[in-house]
Design an enzyme around this catalytic site. Structure first.
Site, PDB file in Angstrom:
ATOM      1  N   HIS A 213       0.817  -1.214  -0.091  1.00 57.06           N
ATOM      2  CA  HIS A 213       0.007  -0.051  -0.096  1.00 57.06           C
ATOM      3  C   HIS A 213       0.983   1.232  -0.103  1.00 57.06           C
ATOM      4  CE1 HIS A 213      -3.963   1.942   1.378  1.00 57.06           C
ATOM      5  NE2 HIS A 213      -3.098   2.878   1.637  1.00 57.06           N
ATOM      6  N   HIS A 215       2.041   5.336  -0.807  1.00 56.87           N
ATOM      7  CA  HIS A 215       1.299   6.514  -1.041  1.00 56.87           C
ATOM      8  C   HIS A 215       2.545   7.344  -2.089  1.00 56.87           C
ATOM      9  CE1 HIS A 215      -1.749   7.184   2.008  1.00 56.87           C
ATOM     10  NE2 HIS A 215      -1.738   5.969   1.835  1.00 56.87           N
ATOM     11  N   CYS A 246      -3.907  10.713   4.821  1.00 58.07           N
ATOM     12  CA  CYS A 246      -4.160  10.081   5.783  1.00 58.07           C
ATOM     13  C   CYS A 246      -4.444  11.230   7.129  1.00 58.07           C
ATOM     14  CB  CYS A 246      -3.079   9.347   6.567  1.00 58.07           C
ATOM     15  SG  CYS A 246      -3.299   8.790   8.321  1.00 58.07           S
ATOM     16  N   ASN A 255      -2.961   8.216  -2.354  1.00 61.97           N
ATOM     17  CA  ASN A 255      -2.754   6.972  -2.832  1.00 61.97           C
ATOM     18  C   ASN A 255      -2.019   6.571  -3.824  1.00 61.97           C
ATOM     19  OD1 ASN A 255      -3.686   5.309  -0.200  1.00 61.97           O
ATOM     20  ND2 ASN A 255      -5.204   6.333  -0.572  1.00 61.97           N
TER      21      ASN A 255
END
Length: 309
Positions: A213, A215, A246, A255
């Site tokens: 995951h 960014h 976030c 993202n």
């Protein structure tokens, strides 16, 4: 042009997080009907895992306060996995009552972020999650463990690999089916990614259980994804249109955009099952609802090409 590279996965499962991780970072509250249509459009574009919402207390994340209203609007989505985030036993109860069959818990590799995001220490947060995971497994519910701050922390700086591995192992040992490694502030680089993956393997966490995951704060999300693919990772988190960030780490930007990921994977000959045209149209539609352009480079490029035609 499709030019395959050697020793990469034949297919990649995209774990689409736009409807949860993306929209939770919006300043305004998106109408529930728009969220439901967004998720349906994502499924029509070929995405088969779409994180739908979060069963957190409404005052924590007001953008997702409508989970009880939204989730029943997705009952018709057969064949699509709809994981939801749960912070504790109460969140799990709410999710199970609505028929959720896939949940996720959200841990931190660092004490600073655990305090900011969960208001607990790392060990205290793991202690909260353990009975949640145990009960979910009793109900035969699939559990994903998110691990944030795997590469850097805005308060603590670089995060030691062994520290990340320790918390990751705890999540797997308590019963999580898969682990998502989060580069929450986007500071990872490719060799760092591969080093962490190798250390996890050495400590008994199989690559097949790992998702990534990333960014795109420093423009490294695709490079880091490619490094993970080279290691054998075949689950990649992404957000349609590059939405997200976030709310508890202000240096975290969007993202990895799902369209940017699909463009790269298609060029590598890796199957995703995603129709890039439909996905791009979905992100353009959502950008209109949000009143601002999509940050995805691929969305902007394809939209520009279509206007020229």
């Amino acid at each position: 042009m499709v030019v395959p590279a050697q020793d990469l996965p034949a297919s990649v499962r995209i774990h689409e997080v736009g409807a949860r991780d993306g929209l939770q970072n919006e300043k305004g509250v998106i109408p529930t009907g728009i969220k439901a249509e967004f998720i349906h459009r994502l499924a029509e574009a070929g995405l088969t895992t779409i994180e739908a919402t979060s069963f957190v207390r409404p005052e924590w994340v007001p953008q997702l306060a409508d989970a009880e209203q939204l989730f029943p609007m997705l009952d018709d989505m057969k064949g699509v996995a709809l994981p939801v985030l749960v912070p504790n036993q109460r969140g799990l109860d709410r999710a199970l009552a609505l028929g959720a069959r896939r949940i996720a818990v959200f841990a931190s590799a660092t004490e600073s972020f655990a305090k900011a995001n969960l208001n607990r220490t790392v060990d205290e947060s793991l202690a909260v999650f353990a009975p949640v995971v145990a009960r979910a497994k009793e109900q035969k519910v699939h559990v994903r463990g998110y691990l944030s701050m795997c590469f850097g922390d805005p308060w603590e700086g670089p995060v030691p690999v062994h520290q990340v591995v320790k918390v990751a192992k705890s999540l797997m040992e308590m019963g999580c089916d898969e682990l998502s490694l989060g580069d929450t502030i986007g500071v990872a680089t490719p060799a760092h990614v591969q080093t962490l993956l190798a250390e996890l393997n050495e400590e008994g966490v199989p690559t097949s259980a790992i998702g990534v995951h990333f960014h795109d704060t420093y423009g490294q999300a695709l490079a880091n994804t490619f490094a993970a693919l080279q290691h054998g990772v075949s689950t990649v988190d992404a957000s349609a249109g590059g939405l997200g960030g976030c709310p508890y780490a202000k240096s975290a930007t969007g993202n990895l955009a799902t369209e940017d990921l699909v463009w790269m994977l298609q060029g590598l000959g890796i199957d995703t099952g995603v129709d890039l045209g439909r996905l791009t149209a979905t992100s353009l539609w959502l950008a209109e609802q949000l009143g601002r352009p999509s940050p995805s480079r691929t969305v902007r490029a394809l939209a520009h090409d279509s206007h020229k035609e």
